[in-house]
Scaffold this active site. Structure first.
Site, PDB file in Angstrom:
ATOM      1  N   GLU A   1      29.150-100.364  38.839  1.00 20.51           N
ATOM      2  CA  GLU A   1      29.405 -99.857  37.487  1.00 20.51           C
ATOM      3  C   GLU A   1      30.254 -98.595  37.610  1.00 20.51           C
ATOM      4  O   GLU A   1      30.105 -97.855  38.598  1.00 20.51           O
ATOM      5  CB  GLU A   1      28.049 -99.515  36.882  1.00 20.51           C
ATOM      6  CG  GLU A   1      28.001 -99.423  35.396  1.00 20.51           C
ATOM      7  CD  GLU A   1      26.551 -99.317  34.935  1.00 20.51           C
ATOM      8  OE1 GLU A   1      26.017-100.312  34.431  1.00 20.51           O
ATOM      9  OE2 GLU A   1      25.946 -98.251  35.110  1.00 20.51           O
TER      10      GLU A   1
ATOM     11  N   HIS B   1      24.156 -96.843  30.327  1.00 21.14           N
ATOM     12  CA  HIS B   1      23.337 -96.143  31.319  1.00 21.14           C
ATOM     13  C   HIS B   1      23.706 -94.666  31.437  1.00 21.14           C
ATOM     14  O   HIS B   1      24.864 -94.297  31.222  1.00 21.14           O
ATOM     15  CB  HIS B   1      23.520 -96.785  32.700  1.00 21.14           C
ATOM     16  CG  HIS B   1      22.921 -98.144  32.777  1.00 21.14           C
ATOM     17  ND1 HIS B   1      23.476 -99.158  33.527  1.00 21.14           N
ATOM     18  CD2 HIS B   1      21.818 -98.662  32.213  1.00 21.14           C
ATOM     19  CE1 HIS B   1      22.733-100.249  33.415  1.00 21.14           C
ATOM     20  NE2 HIS B   1      21.723 -99.968  32.625  1.00 21.14           N
TER      21      HIS B   1
ATOM     22  N   LEU C   1      36.761-101.179  47.411  1.00 24.44           N
ATOM     23  CA  LEU C   1      35.913-102.239  47.987  1.00 24.44           C
ATOM     24  C   LEU C   1      36.784-103.367  48.541  1.00 24.44           C
ATOM     25  O   LEU C   1      36.537-103.895  49.634  1.00 24.44           O
ATOM     26  CB  LEU C   1      34.952-102.787  46.914  1.00 24.44           C
ATOM     27  CG  LEU C   1      33.733-101.911  46.614  1.00 24.44           C
ATOM     28  CD1 LEU C   1      33.065-102.324  45.308  1.00 24.44           C
ATOM     29  CD2 LEU C   1      32.705-101.992  47.763  1.00 24.44           C
TER      30      LEU C   1
ATOM     31  N   ASP D   1      39.875-103.107  49.588  1.00 20.91           N
ATOM     32  CA  ASP D   1      40.552-102.613  50.798  1.00 20.91           C
ATOM     33  C   ASP D   1      39.613-102.608  52.002  1.00 20.91           C
ATOM     34  O   ASP D   1      40.037-102.787  53.139  1.00 20.91           O
ATOM     35  CB  ASP D   1      41.081-101.186  50.572  1.00 20.91           C
ATOM     36  CG  ASP D   1      42.219-101.167  49.548  1.00 20.91           C
ATOM     37  OD1 ASP D   1      42.770-102.259  49.270  1.00 20.91           O
ATOM     38  OD2 ASP D   1      42.535-100.076  49.027  1.00 20.91           O
ATOM     39  N   ALA D   2      38.307-102.416  51.708  1.00 17.38           N
ATOM     40  CA  ALA D   2      37.344-102.350  52.832  1.00 17.38           C
ATOM     41  C   ALA D   2      36.901-103.736  53.299  1.00 17.38           C
ATOM     42  O   ALA D   2      36.111-103.863  54.230  1.00 17.38           O
ATOM     43  CB  ALA D   2      36.137-101.525  52.400  1.00 17.38           C
ATOM     44  N   GLY D   3      37.368-104.790  52.582  1.00 11.08           N
ATOM     45  CA  GLY D   3      37.069-106.141  53.074  1.00 11.08           C
ATOM     46  C   GLY D   3      36.134-106.950  52.193  1.00 11.08           C
ATOM     47  O   GLY D   3      35.815-108.107  52.523  1.00 11.08           O
ATOM     48  N   ALA D   4      35.675-106.366  51.083  1.00 10.36           N
ATOM     49  CA  ALA D   4      34.835-107.160  50.188  1.00 10.36           C
ATOM     50  C   ALA D   4      35.707-108.125  49.398  1.00 10.36           C
ATOM     51  O   ALA D   4      36.906-107.886  49.228  1.00 10.36           O
ATOM     52  CB  ALA D   4      34.077-106.233  49.229  1.00 10.36           C
TER      53      ALA D   4
ATOM     54  N   THR E   1      39.797-110.307  40.240  1.00 13.17           N
ATOM     55  CA  THR E   1      40.687-109.471  39.426  1.00 13.17           C
ATOM     56  C   THR E   1      40.063-109.133  38.069  1.00 13.17           C
ATOM     57  O   THR E   1      40.542-108.269  37.352  1.00 13.17           O
ATOM     58  CB  THR E   1      42.021-110.202  39.186  1.00 13.17           C
ATOM     59  OG1 THR E   1      41.701-111.530  38.751  1.00 13.17           O
ATOM     60  CG2 THR E   1      42.870-110.247  40.440  1.00 13.17           C
ATOM     61  N   SER E   2      39.016-109.877  37.717  1.00  7.63           N
ATOM     62  CA  SER E   2      38.338-109.589  36.443  1.00  7.63           C
ATOM     63  C   SER E   2      36.890-110.087  36.560  1.00  7.63           C
ATOM     64  O   SER E   2      36.562-110.852  37.480  1.00  7.63           O
ATOM     65  CB  SER E   2      39.027-110.319  35.292  1.00  7.63           C
ATOM     66  OG  SER E   2      38.825-111.718  35.465  1.00  7.63           O
TER      67      SER E   2
END
Ligand SMILES: CC(C)(COP(=O)(O)OP(=O)(O)OC[C@H]1O[C@@H](n2cnc3c(N)ncnc32)[C@H](O)[C@@H]1OP(=O)(O)O)[C@@H](O)C(=O)NCCC(=O)NCCS
Length: 494
Positions: A231, A273, A292, A294-297, A301-302
């Site tokens: 979030e 929240h 995220l 870039d880190a491989g996750a 795109t939506s």
């Protein structure tokens, strides 16, 4: 923070602040999973003690209710999860008290609005003592087929629909409780289902973070892939980015950070929240999604493409032989509550009692169709009430007055004078006259009419000893004993 599985099929919890619905939902889930023992060992409800009757499948069980946390922990030493449904005013104090109990390992805090400084203290204490806090402001979590916290995943229909009654291969963690229900459904549609799902809660300082749980899932062999719903706001997702960059997570992670629409607003927006407010570019959903990715996750795109990304990742794992989709099982059917079934028109139930005098079905009892309050308003009395209850109609005033005079004249006999009453009852039961008399006579005892027995005893004794009446009366007088059966005020000669 624990590094592996938090719950199992034998985990038991203590439930703080009696809330019937979430407790019953937990027990219904247990039954659905064919658990042998209920997941709630005891309830803590300050101010009341005893037990609460609840259903475990078709069986009614009594769950002990304790006054305090210490007593409950002492009574149920194997219950190691504390589910805290206290209000935001008292949630921190009760959570700290629970964390301090040696038997408690996990504390779940449902309330929204717990002061942040209190939460920080709870988190610090939990970390120092190797315990886990889930929440505040959380719906809880679920280990499919094993253990469910409170209202997690909603109704039983929803739980069945999402196949949460048996474990799948996906570990899921979300900030939002409401969205976790949505994702349980999505994940059930496109994979073999959830293994464990946790909602960490929407506060700025959650007791445990997204990355805490992802790292934990990484150590659970049954979890083959991880789905994360973040979030906007806060920096928690960056801990996950770091863990991915450092190679600490070797299972595929599919992630989405919601709140991309925040950019459409000209000024900063606080979403539902407490923590859902981006305090700068780094905290925006876009920046976190990119980091995220870039880190491989796997980051779609939506949000609309999230389901497709989860599906694709799962199917790749199946193709690679890393997942053998679990075999489907048929869960047992939860018996429906009678009131719910009646309301929905599915069943009808015969009445157990029919009373032709007092009707208690409405808001106010009615005597022969007359609401009690209207009797009071009309200034009517006991005679009128008896005419309605016994004769099922309003008798004329002279009749009800007569009834009242009878009551006034008989009133002094009090509750022990049951001989005549029993004769009347026996006669109303349709018995013969001898039975009626016997039932009345047998009631004569020392409290009513019993004087006659004593009189007979004394007279016989005097007769046996050959005393004259004068000697008998005088002898009794000397001994200070009154002769029973003689001297009733009404029979006194004036
Ligand atoms: C947290 C929650 C479970 C608390 O329940 P609640 O119904 O609001 O609170 P209760 O009525 O049980 O208690 C309120 C207070 O009244 C008191 N109380 C209740 N019955 C009482 C009685 N008969 N006599 C005296 N006091 C009483 C309680 O002790 C409590 O006191 P406290 O605030 O000092 O602790 C509820 O507010 C909730 O579900 N909130 C939403 C949480 C949420 O959305 N979480 C995120 C999900 S994703």
């Amino acid at each position: 923070m624990a590094t592996g599985q938090l719950f199992s099929k034998t985990t038991q919890a203590l439930f703080y602040n009696y809330k019937q619905l979430p407790i019953q939902r937990m027990l219904d889930f247990d039954f659905l999973c064919r658990r042998e023992t209920p997941s709630i060992a005891g309830i803590i409800n300050p101010g009341s003690e005893g037990f609460q009757k609840l259903f475990f499948g078709q069986e009614e069980i009594a769950i002990p209710v304790h006054l305090g946390i210490e007593a409950a922990c002492a009574a149920h030493p194997t219950a190691d999860v504390f589910i805290n449904f206290a209000s935001f005013r008292s949630a921190a104090a009760s959570s700290m008290a629970a964390l301090k109990q040696p038997t408690i390992r996990v504390v779940v805090i449902i309330a929204e609005g717990v002061p942040e400084s209190d939460t920080k203290q709870l988190v610090a204490y939990a970390k120092a003592n190797n315990k886990v806090v889930i929440g505040p402001a959380t719906v809880g979590g679920i280990q499919a087929g094993a253990f469910k916290i409170g209202d997690t995943a909603g109704t039983i229909d929803n739980i069945i629909h999402c196949k949460l009654y048996r474990p799948g291969s996906v570990g899921f963690v979300s900030k939002s409780g409401g969205m976790s229900s949505e994702l349980y459904n999505t994940i059930a549609r496109v994979t073999d289902g959830i293994y464990e799902g946790i909602a960490i809660g929407g506060d700025v300082f959650p007791g445990s973070t997204l990355s805490d749980h992802v790292l934990r899932f990484n150590n659970i062999p049954q979890v083959k892939m991880v789905v994360v719903l973040g979030e906007l706001g806060g920096r928690d997702e960056y801990s996950l980015v770091e863990a991915l960059q450092q190679g600490k997570i070797n299972k595929p992670v599919v992630a989405w950070v919601s709140g991309t629409c925040a950019r459409l607003f000209k000024s900063e927006v606080q979403f539902g929240h407490a923590g859902a407010k981006s305090g700068g570019e780094m905290e925006s959903a876009q920046a976190k999604n990119q980091a995220l990715r870039d880190a491989g996750a796997v980051v779609p795109t939506s949000y609309e493409a999230f389901e497709g990304a989860i599906k694709e990742t799962f199917e790749k794992l199946v193709e690679a032989g890393k997942i053998t989709p679990v075999k489907e099982v048929v869960p047992p059917q939860i018996p429906e509550d009678l009131n719910t079934a009646i309301k929905s028109g599915k069943v009808r139930a015969p009445t157990h009692i029919i009373t032709t005098i007092c009707d208690e079905r409405g808001e106010e009892p009615c005597y022969a169709g007359v609401p009690i309050f209207s009797l009071v308003e009309q200034g009517l009395g006991v005679g009128d009430v008896i005419s309605l209850l016994w004769f099922k109609r309003s008798l004329p005033r002279y009749c009800s007055r007569f009834i009242e005079i009878c009551i006034m004249l008989c009133a002094d006999h009090g509750p022990c004078v049951s001989g005549a009453h029993n004769t009347i009852v026996t006669s109303r039961a349709g018995k013969d006259v001898v039975s009626c008399l016997v039932s009345g006579l047998l009631t004569i005892g020392p409290r009513f009419g019993g004087a006659i027995d004593d009189a007979a005893r004394y007279f016989k004794d005097a007769y046996d000893r050959g005393l004259t009446p004068y000697e008998f009366v005088e002898g009794m007088k000397k001994k200070g004993i009154r002769v029973a059966g003689i001297g009733h005020r009404y029979q006194n000669l004036k």
